[in-house]
Design a protein around this motif. Structure first.
Motif, PDB file in Angstrom:
ATOM      1  N   CYS A 107       0.833  -1.203   0.000  1.00  0.00           N
ATOM      2  CA  CYS A 107       0.000   0.000   0.000  1.00  0.00           C
ATOM      3  C   CYS A 107       0.869   1.255   0.000  1.00  0.00           C
ATOM      4  CB  CYS A 107      -0.923   0.010   1.224  1.00  0.00           C
ATOM      5  SG  CYS A 107      -2.335  -1.123   1.104  1.00  0.00           S
ATOM      6  N   THR A 108       1.918   1.235   0.799  1.00  0.00           N
ATOM      7  CA  THR A 108       2.830   2.377   0.846  1.00  0.00           C
ATOM      8  C   THR A 108       3.534   2.548  -0.498  1.00  0.00           C
ATOM      9  OG1 THR A 108       3.219   1.841   3.176  1.00  0.00           O
ATOM     10  CG2 THR A 108       4.684   3.462   2.180  1.00  0.00           C
ATOM     11  N   ARG A 109       3.929   1.447  -1.073  1.00  0.00           N
ATOM     12  CA  ARG A 109       4.668   1.498  -2.337  1.00  0.00           C
ATOM     13  C   ARG A 109       3.834   2.089  -3.465  1.00  0.00           C
ATOM     14  NH1 ARG A 109       8.676  -3.220  -4.583  1.00  0.00           N
ATOM     15  NH2 ARG A 109       9.021  -2.388  -6.658  1.00  0.00           N
ATOM     16  N   VAL A 110       2.541   1.773  -3.517  1.00  0.00           N
ATOM     17  CA  VAL A 110       1.726   2.263  -4.632  1.00  0.00           C
ATOM     18  C   VAL A 110       1.128   3.647  -4.364  1.00  0.00           C
ATOM     19  CG1 VAL A 110       1.142  -0.085  -5.336  1.00  0.00           C
ATOM     20  CG2 VAL A 110      -0.461   1.183  -3.887  1.00  0.00           C
ATOM     21  N   LEU A 111       1.179   4.125  -3.118  1.00  0.00           N
ATOM     22  CA  LEU A 111       0.530   5.390  -2.793  1.00  0.00           C
ATOM     23  C   LEU A 111       1.489   6.542  -2.505  1.00  0.00           C
ATOM     24  CD1 LEU A 111      -2.311   4.064  -0.437  1.00  0.00           C
ATOM     25  CD2 LEU A 111      -2.613   5.009  -2.736  1.00  0.00           C
ATOM     26  N   VAL A 112       2.708   6.237  -2.045  1.00  0.00           N
ATOM     27  CA  VAL A 112       3.556   7.274  -1.463  1.00  0.00           C
ATOM     28  C   VAL A 112       4.786   7.571  -2.315  1.00  0.00           C
ATOM     29  CG1 VAL A 112       5.021   7.812   0.528  1.00  0.00           C
ATOM     30  CG2 VAL A 112       2.780   6.762   0.873  1.00  0.00           C
ATOM     31  N   ASP A 113       5.030   8.850  -2.529  1.00  0.00           N
ATOM     32  CA  ASP A 113       6.280   9.336  -3.106  1.00  0.00           C
ATOM     33  C   ASP A 113       7.142   9.908  -1.979  1.00  0.00           C
ATOM     34  OD1 ASP A 113       5.767   8.863  -5.897  1.00  0.00           O
ATOM     35  OD2 ASP A 113       4.335  10.523  -5.842  1.00  0.00           O
ATOM     36  N   PRO A 114       8.463   9.969  -2.180  1.00  0.00           N
ATOM     37  CA  PRO A 114       9.318  10.558  -1.139  1.00  0.00           C
ATOM     38  C   PRO A 114       8.839  11.951  -0.733  1.00  0.00           C
ATOM     39  CG  PRO A 114      10.679   9.469  -2.776  1.00  0.00           C
ATOM     40  CD  PRO A 114       9.258   9.430  -3.304  1.00  0.00           C
ATOM     41  N   GLY A 115       8.730  12.179   0.567  1.00  0.00           N
ATOM     42  CA  GLY A 115       8.284  13.468   1.083  1.00  0.00           C
ATOM     43  C   GLY A 115       6.802  13.563   1.354  1.00  0.00           C
ATOM     44  N   ASP A 116       6.008  12.620   0.819  1.00  0.00           N
ATOM     45  CA  ASP A 116       4.572  12.612   1.117  1.00  0.00           C
ATOM     46  C   ASP A 116       4.346  12.302   2.590  1.00  0.00           C
ATOM     47  OD1 ASP A 116       3.870  13.167  -1.476  1.00  0.00           O
ATOM     48  OD2 ASP A 116       3.363  11.100  -2.007  1.00  0.00           O
TER      49      ASP A 116
END
Length: 398
Positions: A107-116
């Motif tokens: 879930c983190t991998r598909v939703l989050v970019d660095p700094g989000d």
């Protein structure tokens, strides 16, 4: 040993990896030789060894070689259907994962970019923090408030601060039932506040629910997912209700989210372990899971009650602790100025282990005067002996 220096070869992401202090404890000592309140291990007494043999045989007879072949990325259809039936959701909204931990990570991998920004309760589950930081997320913690108005104000203030700083909030992570590490449970009112804020500000909630079926008192509270299926992804696990060695979990979520997870998992593991899924489906559909769950709840309730009674008897008066309605953990708060990290070596040298609460805090600094205790792993007699030893050690320094 090679003399080659690999430090310049690792990715930027690896700079954000951090070691689990719990796993480091396991490397350092033999858990069977100390009083270990450190891990989140379920009791081996809950593993239905007498049932698994028959279930595996039935799977082999029914599925044959298919049980050992590659499977669908979404998971074995029969298991997805069984979970769909149990939790009252469409099959299309069910994705099987190789452990609930993978659910957090993917879930983190598909939703989050660095700094989000990822919002989380403070303290929160250590394994989630490891995953969030590995993707270079900005994890912002919020302490829970018992008063519902204060609860909403604190969350709203944090959200507004993130937005005013130009940050993008991707999701809020919550263990709503019997939280790891605190053991506390969100009220229905608190859950309604969170889904209201998610809809208002346009972020997702990741609801991690590995302990939900381990309730020892009180009544079930509606899941965050049931309150808002569009904004919530619900993570489940077989680790605490069947056996952790199978490494199986599931995600119930909006189909748009699951489609991205589906593609992502093709690059990760192609498919969850197929034989394990067939075993889990048979275990669930045959009624064996519910029968075993009833025994597990009775066992864990007795261990929780025993730990609470022993804490009352032996802990110094300055120590406080939570009273969990379920799950595997409770949380101790000691006087201000006490450092549970520094105290750890003294405790371990004496033969008792816990996890310092500081490691569960999003800033890695707060909560120095707290510690997490697990009550599921050890026998009843060793729980008593271990708590008495810990109480004696604390009494010497408080």
């Amino acid at each position: 040993m090679s003399n080659l220096d690999f430090s310049g070869m690792f990715s930027e992401d690896t700079r954000n990896f951090f070691r689990s202090p719990v796993r480091d404890i396991f490397k350092r000592v033999d858990l069977n030789k100390i009083y270990s309140f450190a891990g989140g291990y379920p009791s081996a007494d809950t593993f239905p060894l007498d049932t698994f043999g028959d279930i595996m045989q039935r799977v082999l007879e029914r599925e044959g070689a298919a049980a050992f072949q590659y499977g669908a990325t979404q998971g074995v259809t029969k298991l997805r259907e069984a979970i769909s039936k149990r939790y009252g959701v469409p099959v299309a909204n069910v994705q099987i994962t190789s452990s609930s931990q993978q659910g957090i990570d993917v879930c983190t991998r598909v939703l989050v970019d660095p700094g989000d920004v990822i919002l989380a309760f403070n303290p929160t589950y250590l394994g989630a923090l490891q995953s969030f930081r590995s993707y270079r997320a900005d994890v912002v913690g919020v302490a829970a408030k018992s008063d519902i108005d204060d609860f909403e104000k604190e969350w709203r203030k944090t959200i507004e601060k993130c937005l005013s700083d130009g940050k993008k909030i991707k999701f809020l992570y919550a263990v709503a039932d019997f939280q790891n590490p605190s053991g506390e449970t969100l009220t229905l009112g608190q859950r309604k506040v969170l889904v209201k804020l998610a809809a208002e500000y346009g972020f997702i909630i990741i609801e991690d629910a590995p302990y939900r079926e381990l309730r020892y008192e009180g009544s079930d509270i509606p899941t965050l997912y049931s309150l808002d299926p569009e904004h919530v992804a619900h993570l489940g696990s077989f680790s605490k209700i069947m056996a952790p060695g199978f490494r199986l979990g599931w995600i119930i979520a909006n189909e748009q989210i699951l489609d991205r997870i589906y593609v992502c998992k093709q690059a990760l593991d192609l498919c969850p372990p197929v034989f394990d899924q067939y075993v889990a489906e048979e275990f669930l559909s045959s009624g064996a899971l519910d029968a075993n769950l009833k025994k597990s709840v009775e066992l864990y309730r007795s261990k929780r009650d025993l730990m609470l009674r022993t804490l009352e008897e032996v802990m110094p008066g300055k120590v406080r602790w939570t009273h969990p309605d379920g799950g595997l953990f409770l949380f101790l708060t000691l006087p201000e100025g006490f450092d549970a990290v520094k105290f750890y070596d003294k405790a371990l040298d004496a033969g008792v282990a816990y996890v310092a609460g500081q490691f569960f805090h999003t800033d890695g600094v707060s909560g120095k005067n707290t510690m997490r205790l697990n009550f599921s792993f050890m026998s009843h007699s060793r729980i008593v002996e271990g708590i008495k030893l810990l109480g004696k050690l604390l009494d010497e320094v408080l």
